[in-house]
Design a protein around this motif. Structure first.
Motif, short mmCIF file in Angstrom:
data_model
loop_
_atom_site.label_atom_id
_atom_site.label_comp_id
_atom_site.label_asym_id
_atom_site.label_seq_id
_atom_site.Cartn_x
_atom_site.Cartn_y
_atom_site.Cartn_z
N ILE A 163 0.85 -1.19 0.00
CA ILE A 163 0.00 0.00 0.00
C ILE A 163 0.88 1.24 0.00
N ALA A 164 0.33 2.36 -0.43
CA ALA A 164 1.09 3.60 -0.52
C ALA A 164 1.03 4.37 0.79
N GLY A 165 2.18 4.51 1.43
CA GLY A 165 2.31 5.40 2.58
C GLY A 165 1.78 4.88 3.90
N GLY A 166 2.56 5.12 4.95
CA GLY A 166 2.07 4.92 6.31
C GLY A 166 2.19 3.54 6.91
N SER A 167 2.78 2.57 6.20
CA SER A 167 2.86 1.23 6.77
C SER A 167 3.96 1.12 7.83
N GLY A 168 5.05 1.86 7.66
CA GLY A 168 6.13 1.83 8.65
C GLY A 168 7.41 1.20 8.14
N LYS A 169 7.66 1.30 6.83
CA LYS A 169 8.90 0.75 6.28
C LYS A 169 10.14 1.41 6.88
N THR A 170 10.13 2.73 6.93
CA THR A 170 11.31 3.45 7.41
C THR A 170 11.62 3.15 8.87
N PRO A 171 10.64 3.17 9.80
CA PRO A 171 10.95 2.80 11.18
C PRO A 171 11.49 1.38 11.32
N PHE A 172 10.96 0.46 10.51
CA PHE A 172 11.46 -0.91 10.60
C PHE A 172 12.88 -1.01 10.08
N LEU A 173 13.17 -0.28 9.01
CA LEU A 173 14.53 -0.26 8.48
C LEU A 173 15.48 0.34 9.52
N LYS A 230 3.08 -13.77 -1.29
CA LYS A 230 3.72 -15.09 -1.37
C LYS A 230 5.20 -14.98 -1.70
N LYS A 231 5.62 -13.82 -2.22
CA LYS A 231 7.04 -13.61 -2.53
C LYS A 231 7.84 -13.18 -1.31
N ALA A 232 7.16 -12.89 -0.20
CA ALA A 232 7.84 -12.38 0.99
C ALA A 232 8.54 -13.50 1.75
N ASN A 233 9.72 -13.19 2.27
CA ASN A 233 10.43 -14.11 3.17
C ASN A 233 10.02 -13.87 4.62
N PHE A 234 9.69 -12.61 4.92
CA PHE A 234 9.19 -12.22 6.24
C PHE A 234 8.12 -11.15 6.06
N ILE A 235 7.13 -11.17 6.93
CA ILE A 235 6.09 -10.14 6.93
C ILE A 235 6.12 -9.42 8.27
N VAL A 236 6.06 -8.10 8.21
CA VAL A 236 6.01 -7.27 9.41
C VAL A 236 4.65 -6.57 9.44
N VAL A 237 3.93 -6.72 10.54
CA VAL A 237 2.65 -6.03 10.71
C VAL A 237 2.85 -4.94 11.75
N ASN A 238 2.88 -3.70 11.30
CA ASN A 238 3.13 -2.57 12.19
C ASN A 238 1.81 -2.02 12.74
N HIS A 239 1.90 -1.22 13.81
CA HIS A 239 0.74 -0.64 14.49
C HIS A 239 -0.16 -1.74 15.07
N GLU A 282 10.24 5.07 18.27
CA GLU A 282 11.01 3.92 17.81
C GLU A 282 10.09 2.72 17.69
N LEU A 283 10.46 1.83 16.81
CA LEU A 283 9.65 0.64 16.57
C LEU A 283 10.01 -0.46 17.56
N ALA A 284 9.00 -1.03 18.21
CA ALA A 284 9.20 -2.10 19.18
C ALA A 284 8.56 -3.39 18.68
N ILE A 285 9.21 -4.52 18.95
CA ILE A 285 8.66 -5.82 18.58
C ILE A 285 7.71 -6.26 19.69
N VAL A 286 6.45 -6.47 19.37
CA VAL A 286 5.47 -6.86 20.39
C VAL A 286 5.11 -8.34 20.32
N ARG A 287 5.32 -8.97 19.19
CA ARG A 287 5.17 -10.42 19.06
C ARG A 287 5.99 -10.88 17.86
N GLY A 288 6.52 -12.09 17.96
CA GLY A 288 7.35 -12.60 16.88
C GLY A 288 8.82 -12.27 17.08
N GLN A 289 9.23 -12.20 18.35
CA GLN A 289 10.65 -11.90 18.64
C GLN A 289 11.57 -12.95 18.04
#
Length: 367
Positions: free
Chosen positions: A62-72, A205-214, A342-349
């Motif tokens: 999706i365009a904008g706001g998912s949180g790519k930059t904080p995860f990077l 299906k092409k993803a090796n890992f999925i991050v769900v932010n917020h 800052e981005l925190a891992i809440v599940r899937g450590q």
């Protein structure tokens, strides 16, 4: 005015029937274009070009706001066993002046850099991680090639999931918990420009890992888990943004919980920013929402500060991404500051640890 109306439609915040209909027709052409590109990418005899370093793509659908930059930023912080000078980030410098140039811009102290030149996100990353390599180029392969020539042993491709010119050793897709597939919750949304969708959910299906932010509640996590089962079996990492404090040019700013403030931002999805401020108990008297990546005009910001002051506000608050774009940060009717999160891992450590180890392994295998 038209652009603002379109942005509201994309965000699901209203709009006239005529405008929605026109944008829906345009979105059908966009969707057809995405499908056509995927077909040619899968059947083309021209393979993606490789560079002499592993490439890890941080992308979204999706365009904008998912949180790519904080995860990077989180990954750059946690990859401590790899020397910073051996890690490079290649981006297209969205909304920056160099986004249209055919050459590669290497961000370093020898150049007179601004957010307007190289894009707000690239500039913010460069300021926060000055020892890493940052390269801006609309040609991702050329950017990665320049990075490797400058000593990079690991290349992060920022927002390159839909780019097929550069071979990607690993794909990490970042999603927004409140609009996984562009619609409300887990509903599939419209393609651009009627909605925020820029790729089919099936591309996960092409993803090796999925991050769900917020992912700020168990309900959102379980809902996302169930929805993603239909598209991918890869490990899922759940994250949320955590406030680190308020800052200005001089450092940390102390702000009482009930402070009355005015807010402004240029985000694809400002809701999370506003919710964060409300959770701090701040009283938002007035707000000014710009287009995604848009810079606040000095004269307009001056007028907004005067308006906020008459409403009893004590501060104007923006995001860090908006802060780096400001040409003038002092001399307004109210003091300006930004919220740093800052981005925190809440599940899937465990999944996140596996991701970091997988990246390190890719680097070792190439050395």
């Amino acid at each position: 005015m038209l652009q603002k109306s379109i942005t509201k439609v994309i965000a699901g915040q209203g709009g006239s029937y005529g405008l929605k209909s026109a944008l829906l027709c345009s979105s059908w052409f966009f969707q057809f274009g995405v499908k056509t590109k995927q077909f040619f990418d899968s059947t083309s005899f021209q393979k993606p070009s490789r560079v002499d370093a592993p490439v890890v793509c941080i992308g979204n659908i999706i365009a904008g706001g998912s949180g790519k930059t904080p995860f990077l930023q989180r990954m750059l912080t946690d990859l401590k066993t790899i020397s910073p000078e051996h890690i490079a980030v290649v981006s297209r410098g969205y909304k920056g002046q160099y986004n249209k140039a055919a050459d590669v811009l290497h961000l370093n102290k020898e150049r007179d850099l601004t957010a307007q030149l190289c894009g707000d996100e690239s500039y913010m990353l460069y300021k926060n991680f000055p020892s890493h390599g940052f390269f801006v180029s609309k040609n991702r392969y050329k950017g990665a090639l320049r990075a490797v020539c400058r000593g990079a042993k690991l290349v992060f491709l920022d927002d390159g999931m839909q780019n097929n010119t550069l071979f990607q050793d690993m794909r990490v897709v970042v999603l927004h918990a409140e609009r996984l597939f562009g619609g409300e919750g887990v509903q599939k949304g419209f393609f651009l420009p009627r909605g925020p969708l820029r790729d089919f959910p099936s591309s996960l299906k092409k993803a090796n890992f999925i991050v769900v932010n917020h992912a700020c509640s168990e309900e959102k996590i379980e809902r996302a888990n169930k929805a993603l089962e239909h598209y991918s079996t890869c490990p899922i990492i759940y994250t949320q943004m955590v406030k680190q404090g308020f800052f200005d040019e001089s450092g940390r700013v102390e702000m009482a919980a009930n402070s009355r403030i005015g807010v402004f931002c240029g985000l694809g999805s400002p809701k999370s920013f506003i919710d964060c401020l409300k959770e701090e108990g701040l009283d938002i008297a007035t707000s000014w929402f710009l287009q995604d990546h848009e810079k606040a005009n000095v004269e307009a910001l001056d007028q907004f500060a005067l308006k906020a002051k008459t409403m009893g506000c004590k501060f104007l608050v923006c995001t860090e991404k908006d802060w780096v774009k400001l040409i003038k940060r002092e001399g307004y009717a109210l003091p300006l500051c930004f919220i740093k999160s800052e981005l925190a891992i809440v599940r899937g450590q465990d999944a996140y640890a596996t991701l970091l180890n997988s990246v390190k392994t890719l680097v070792k295998e190439r050395v």
